[in-house]
Design an enzyme around this catalytic site. Structure first.
Site, short mmCIF file in Angstrom:
data_model
loop_
_atom_site.label_atom_id
_atom_site.label_comp_id
_atom_site.label_asym_id
_atom_site.label_seq_id
_atom_site.Cartn_x
_atom_site.Cartn_y
_atom_site.Cartn_z
N PRO A 9 0.79 -1.23 0.00
CA PRO A 9 0.00 0.00 0.00
C PRO A 9 0.82 1.28 0.00
CG PRO A 9 -0.19 -1.13 2.12
CD PRO A 9 0.54 -2.04 1.19
N ASN A 10 0.32 2.21 -0.77
CA ASN A 10 0.82 3.59 -0.88
C ASN A 10 2.14 3.72 -1.62
OD1 ASN A 10 -1.42 4.76 0.51
ND2 ASN A 10 -0.55 3.92 2.39
N ARG A 17 4.55 11.38 -1.98
CA ARG A 17 4.28 11.31 -0.53
C ARG A 17 5.57 11.37 0.28
NH1 ARG A 17 4.14 5.11 1.54
NH2 ARG A 17 3.77 6.00 3.58
N TYR A 22 10.80 9.14 1.50
CA TYR A 22 10.77 8.24 0.35
C TYR A 22 11.40 8.80 -0.93
CZ TYR A 22 7.57 5.76 3.39
OH TYR A 22 7.02 5.11 4.45
N ASN A 71 8.12 -5.54 -0.77
CA ASN A 71 7.95 -4.40 0.14
C ASN A 71 6.46 -4.36 0.45
OD1 ASN A 71 7.69 -2.00 1.50
ND2 ASN A 71 9.03 -0.85 0.14
N ALA A 74 3.07 -1.02 4.94
CA ALA A 74 2.42 -1.08 6.25
C ALA A 74 1.94 -2.48 6.61
CB ALA A 74 1.26 -0.10 6.31
N GLU A 95 12.80 -9.29 1.83
CA GLU A 95 11.97 -8.20 2.36
C GLU A 95 12.75 -6.90 2.21
OE1 GLU A 95 10.21 -6.69 6.67
OE2 GLU A 95 10.89 -8.77 6.48
N HIS A 97 12.59 -2.48 2.51
CA HIS A 97 11.96 -1.24 2.94
C HIS A 97 12.83 -0.07 2.49
CE1 HIS A 97 8.97 -3.37 5.23
NE2 HIS A 97 9.94 -4.14 5.66
N ARG A 104 12.00 4.68 12.89
CA ARG A 104 10.67 5.28 12.80
C ARG A 104 9.82 4.84 13.99
NH1 ARG A 104 8.46 4.73 6.96
NH2 ARG A 104 7.08 6.34 7.78
#
Length: 139
Positions: A9-10, A17, A22, A71, A74, A95, A97, A104
């Protein structure tokens, strides 16, 4: 070699964003650059904001591709279902990110994917994807 990048998502909003986290490059622009760098790899990407669609895609490619770069965004921190899928499939998963999730919010420190991933790469911006790709090529 056949590798797919699966984004959650996103990540379709990259370049728009939270540029301080990012960056300002879109994923499509980055992907074109990645394809031109790794011409000997059959490279695809898929993105969905919907958990079930991500699970369906992982199941679809999880027995026939040489590698998956995931990735889950969330969903990394919330989806037992995606974690179970990574455990169930035979294709190795790295995985990824973009940000360093450990720098964070505390809820981002937990991953339901990591325990069953081939490896984890985080915090190197979009280059995290390239590092993951290189991990499959250096067998």
């Amino acid at each position: 070699m056949k590798i797919i990048i699966v984004n959650g998502p996103n990540l379709n909003l990259l370049g728009k964003r939270e540029n301080d986290i990012y960056g300002d490059e879109t994923f499509n622009d980055f992907f074109e650059t990645l394809q031109s760098k790794f011409k000997n790899v059959e490279l695809e990407h898929y993105q969905s904001n919907i958990e079930g669609e991500l699970i369906d895609k992982l199941q679809e490619v999880g027995y026939t591709y040489d590698g998956i770069i995931l990735n889950a965004a969330a969903y990394t921190h919330t989806s037992v279902g995606i974690g179970d899928t990574v455990k169930a499939i035979s294709t190795p998963v790295v995985e990824v990110h973009i940000s360093n999730t450990f720098s964070r919010e505390k809820f981002r420190h937990k991953s339901y994917i990591s325990a069953n991933a081939k490896g984890i790469i985080l915090g190197f911006g979009l280059q995290s994807y390239e590092l993951a790709l290189m991990s499959f090529l250096s067998k």
